[in-house]
Design a protein around this motif. Sequence first.
Motif, PDB file in Angstrom:
ATOM      1  N   ALA B  54       0.861  -1.180   0.000  1.00 18.58           N
ATOM      2  CA  ALA B  54       0.000   0.000   0.000  1.00 18.58           C
ATOM      3  C   ALA B  54       0.894   1.225   0.000  1.00 18.58           C
ATOM      4  O   ALA B  54       1.984   1.211   0.574  1.00 18.58           O
ATOM      5  N   ILE B  55       0.441   2.279  -0.666  1.00 17.70           N
ATOM      6  CA  ILE B  55       1.181   3.543  -0.668  1.00 17.70           C
ATOM      7  C   ILE B  55       0.185   4.670  -0.431  1.00 17.70           C
ATOM      8  O   ILE B  55      -0.951   4.625  -0.923  1.00 17.70           O
ATOM      9  N   THR B  56       0.586   5.665   0.345  1.00 14.97           N
ATOM     10  CA  THR B  56      -0.301   6.788   0.626  1.00 14.97           C
ATOM     11  C   THR B  56       0.532   8.044   0.812  1.00 14.97           C
ATOM     12  O   THR B  56       1.706   7.970   1.184  1.00 14.97           O
ATOM     13  N   THR B  57      -0.057   9.191   0.527  1.00 11.61           N
ATOM     14  CA  THR B  57       0.664  10.461   0.634  1.00 11.61           C
ATOM     15  C   THR B  57      -0.206  11.516   1.297  1.00 11.61           C
ATOM     16  O   THR B  57      -1.428  11.495   1.143  1.00 11.61           O
ATOM     17  N   ASP B  58       0.417  12.419   2.024  1.00 13.47           N
ATOM     18  CA  ASP B  58      -0.298  13.522   2.664  1.00 13.47           C
ATOM     19  C   ASP B  58       0.650  14.683   2.869  1.00 13.47           C
ATOM     20  O   ASP B  58       1.782  14.478   3.290  1.00 13.47           O
ATOM     21  N   SER B  59       0.153  15.882   2.591  1.00 18.68           N
ATOM     22  CA  SER B  59       0.921  17.075   2.936  1.00 18.68           C
ATOM     23  C   SER B  59       0.290  17.689   4.165  1.00 18.68           C
ATOM     24  O   SER B  59      -0.937  17.762   4.273  1.00 18.68           O
ATOM     25  N   PHE B  60       1.123  18.127   5.092  1.00 20.64           N
ATOM     26  CA  PHE B  60       0.631  18.665   6.361  1.00 20.64           C
ATOM     27  C   PHE B  60       0.961  20.140   6.450  1.00 20.64           C
ATOM     28  O   PHE B  60       2.120  20.534   6.346  1.00 20.64           O
ATOM     29  N   VAL B  61      -0.088  20.941   6.623  1.00 21.86           N
ATOM     30  CA  VAL B  61       0.040  22.399   6.584  1.00 21.86           C
ATOM     31  C   VAL B  61      -0.589  23.006   7.832  1.00 21.86           C
ATOM     32  O   VAL B  61      -0.986  24.164   7.842  1.00 21.86           O
ATOM     33  N   VAL B  62      -0.683  22.208   8.896  1.00 22.06           N
ATOM     34  CA  VAL B  62      -1.435  22.615  10.089  1.00 22.06           C
ATOM     35  C   VAL B  62      -0.972  23.978  10.615  1.00 22.06           C
ATOM     36  O   VAL B  62       0.221  24.289  10.626  1.00 22.06           O
ATOM     37  N   ASP B  63      -1.944  24.765  11.024  1.00 23.94           N
ATOM     38  CA  ASP B  63      -1.691  26.095  11.583  1.00 23.94           C
ATOM     39  C   ASP B  63      -2.355  26.168  12.945  1.00 23.94           C
ATOM     40  O   ASP B  63      -3.568  26.040  13.033  1.00 23.94           O
ATOM     41  N   LEU B 328     -21.902  15.055   3.789  1.00 25.64           N
ATOM     42  CA  LEU B 328     -20.489  15.436   3.769  1.00 25.64           C
ATOM     43  C   LEU B 328     -20.348  16.820   4.368  1.00 25.64           C
ATOM     44  O   LEU B 328     -21.275  17.627   4.287  1.00 25.64           O
ATOM     45  N   MET B 329     -19.212  17.110   4.951  1.00 26.14           N
ATOM     46  CA  MET B 329     -18.964  18.466   5.432  1.00 26.14           C
ATOM     47  C   MET B 329     -19.074  19.425   4.248  1.00 26.14           C
ATOM     48  O   MET B 329     -18.578  19.159   3.164  1.00 26.14           O
ATOM     49  N   ALA B 330     -19.743  20.530   4.459  1.00 24.48           N
ATOM     50  CA  ALA B 330     -19.881  21.510   3.383  1.00 24.48           C
ATOM     51  C   ALA B 330     -20.141  22.872   3.981  1.00 24.48           C
ATOM     52  O   ALA B 330     -20.920  23.017   4.912  1.00 24.48           O
ATOM     53  N   GLY B 331     -19.463  23.855   3.476  1.00 24.61           N
ATOM     54  CA  GLY B 331     -19.805  25.229   3.821  1.00 24.61           C
ATOM     55  C   GLY B 331     -19.219  25.735   5.117  1.00 24.61           C
ATOM     56  O   GLY B 331     -19.324  26.914   5.406  1.00 24.61           O
ATOM     57  N   SER B 332     -18.575  24.859   5.923  1.00 22.95           N
ATOM     58  CA  SER B 332     -17.921  25.411   7.104  1.00 22.95           C
ATOM     59  C   SER B 332     -16.479  24.976   7.133  1.00 22.95           C
ATOM     60  O   SER B 332     -16.055  24.185   7.945  1.00 22.95           O
ATOM     61  N   PRO B 333     -15.697  25.498   6.197  1.00 22.26           N
ATOM     62  CA  PRO B 333     -14.316  25.032   6.095  1.00 22.26           C
ATOM     63  C   PRO B 333     -13.487  25.461   7.302  1.00 22.26           C
ATOM     64  O   PRO B 333     -13.518  26.605   7.711  1.00 22.26           O
ATOM     65  N   LEU B 334     -12.799  24.525   7.881  1.00 25.20           N
ATOM     66  CA  LEU B 334     -11.827  24.807   8.938  1.00 25.20           C
ATOM     67  C   LEU B 334     -10.468  24.493   8.340  1.00 25.20           C
ATOM     68  O   LEU B 334      -9.994  23.370   8.444  1.00 25.20           O
ATOM     69  N   PRO B 335      -9.864  25.456   7.671  1.00 23.10           N
ATOM     70  CA  PRO B 335      -8.661  25.108   6.921  1.00 23.10           C
ATOM     71  C   PRO B 335      -7.492  24.761   7.836  1.00 23.10           C
ATOM     72  O   PRO B 335      -7.472  25.142   8.999  1.00 23.10           O
ATOM     73  N   ARG B 336      -6.570  24.023   7.280  1.00 21.96           N
ATOM     74  CA  ARG B 336      -5.272  23.758   7.903  1.00 21.96           C
ATOM     75  C   ARG B 336      -5.365  23.137   9.277  1.00 21.96           C
ATOM     76  O   ARG B 336      -4.737  23.568  10.217  1.00 21.96           O
ATOM     77  N   ILE B 337      -6.172  22.104   9.352  1.00 25.37           N
ATOM     78  CA  ILE B 337      -6.340  21.348  10.583  1.00 25.37           C
ATOM     79  C   ILE B 337      -5.329  20.199  10.627  1.00 25.37           C
ATOM     80  O   ILE B 337      -5.075  19.628  11.669  1.00 25.37           O
ATOM     81  N   CYS B 338      -4.753  19.886   9.460  1.00 29.47           N
ATOM     82  CA  CYS B 338      -3.721  18.854   9.399  1.00 29.47           C
ATOM     83  C   CYS B 338      -2.746  19.164   8.273  1.00 29.47           C
ATOM     84  O   CYS B 338      -2.770  20.261   7.738  1.00 29.47           O
TER      85      CYS B 338
END
Lengths: 338, 338
Positions: B54-63, B328-338
């Motif tokens: 298995a391979i997986t990728t994630d970029s983390f930009v948490v603020d 699905l989550m919609a309309g209340s974006p909480l950016p940069r949580i991870c």
Amino acid sequence: MKENGRDIVLLAHGDGGALTHELINNLFLRHFESNILKTLTDAAVFSVNEGRMAITTDSFVVDPPFFPGGDVGKLAVCGTVNDLAVSGARPVYLTASFILEEGLPLADLESIVQSMAGACGVAGVEIVTGDTKVVEKGHLDKIFINTTGVGYIFPGVDLGYHRIKPGDKVLVNGSLGQHGIAVLCKRYGFDFAGQVMSDCAPLNGITSLLLKEIRGIKIMRDLTRGGLATTAKEIASACGLDIWLDENCIPVDAGVKGAAEMLGLDPLYLANEGKFMVIVSPEEAEKAVAVMQGHELGRDASIIGEVKPGKGNVYLSTSLGGTKLLDLMAGSPLPRIC
Amino acid sequence: MKENGRDIVLLAHGDGGALTHELINNLFLRHFESNILKTLTDAAVFSVNEGRMAITTDSFVVDPPFFPGGDVGKLAVCGTVNDLAVSGARPVYLTASFILEEGLPLADLESIVQSMAGACGVAGVEIVTGDTKVVEKGHLDKIFINTTGVGYIFPGVDLGYHRIKPGDKVLVNGSLGQHGIAVLCKRYGFDFAGQVMSDCAPLNGITSLLLKEIRGIKIMRDLTRGGLATTAKEIASACGLDIWLDENCIPVDAGVKGAAEMLGLDPLYLANEGKFMVIVSPEEAEKAVAVMQGHELGRDASIIGEVKPGKGNVYLSTSLGGTKLLDLMAGSPLPRIC
């Protein structure tokens, strides 16, 4: 939401909810063809056979994201493919992780994704999983892309510093410095006669040909950040031998030469994205050049130097008949070239 | 160079030259223990046996990058380990790619790298290759990290939407919403009574235990961006069945509950970094809960719902006796949580 009449990236495109799904389905999946990617699970699953694999990662932050000869998307695919290729691997799967600035035009993102898909097609690799994050306007410059790639090391291939010996020849596949000059000229708006195009290209075709035809390949390295000089110094240091390069033999296009002179830059330290160095046994050097010249990415391949006994130094025999010591790049940072 | 007496990241740390080498040798290699990483070649090479990977990728930009219970480094390791773990894999190798803002204190970078090394130790994974880029001050917010991970799928494990059937039980391993609340409170300087800590932790220990003990596991998903509700909706949509969740059974700590109420947030949509959902056959649900409770990351594991015939909807039986449709989550974006 639209900005100046154009659809743009919103924070909610990165929240993992409805808009993220829309972006994945309407944009990424439309361009990236992969049955593995389509499963959209937390991780992509693939079968492997016994053997050796290579893995490499790179984040691409090039400024500007669009430049003559390519864009950050093409670069992100080629850069990672090339790291695998020069390691003696056949690149197979890539991951793609996007960090986007809120407000980025979706048309720009689509154009970048299209380039990635095109480069994947040429290289014969598949993007199998990905990730998208969005950060607030002003907290990131437009778009950064990480690609990580895996591939299979060709059976029987053994590359590495340990194989380099005095007498080995140093080869490159073509003219140096194009990518660096193309990006810098675009970034600063320099307009020299005859636009220099980035040499950005996937090298796995030519490297696999070389590995098939030439047994005596000791090491291959792509000449990205730091250019030929920095890479040569890394190799020399690592194996404790000297490398002598002959300036008269190093191919540099007239356009690059002119621009580099005007900007006070040395082409030997400029970044390339479709050039690599090969160290090969002396007996097979000529044949290796011929094999490279038979591939479209090696038309200007040549022998540019030799390994000699020494202490890990790199010397350049200059066109004026002198000798210059080349060290790692230091003190003249050209940020965000890839 | 120093800023306020502290050593900081310079553009030249990312140019591939002398300072990049210094950073790699004096910082990364001091903390990341790996014989493969030490080779410092263009790609890391490892041996594989026949099987599935298995391979997986994630970029983390948490603020902000440092928050109660962790930092972006710990998060970057756990996030990728967890994506592999819930896919039924044993995580093995990670890549780490750093994008740094010019001026970042080197002490902050070192502290983040130390966290990564610590999390790798707990998870039993190895960082085998990496990349560092530096962008000009103001063109990136402090530090972004991409991790990509590979692992081996446990032999005989078959997880996926296709295995989910009406009657299957839905389980979680503990209290929801901690990571989201911890990051938001730190970001906005909210100081509620009793600080909420992020639940950030590597889940591969508890998932491998589950896979070993329980044959009837249908699917596992970690509950990151979008939280439990978004993940449940994704699963329901994908298999065309309904999922019924019982609010009374969903564990949410008092601290999270209080903070979420004050901030007007729904814990079911908040991000977690050490929580996962399991769907399991009804016969084995109780045993699965017991296995999870036997692991330190599953003390509060419970059955929170059931799969029913339907059309891909998620319903919540509320504590007041009503029924709520979850999308699905919609309309209340909480950016940069991870």
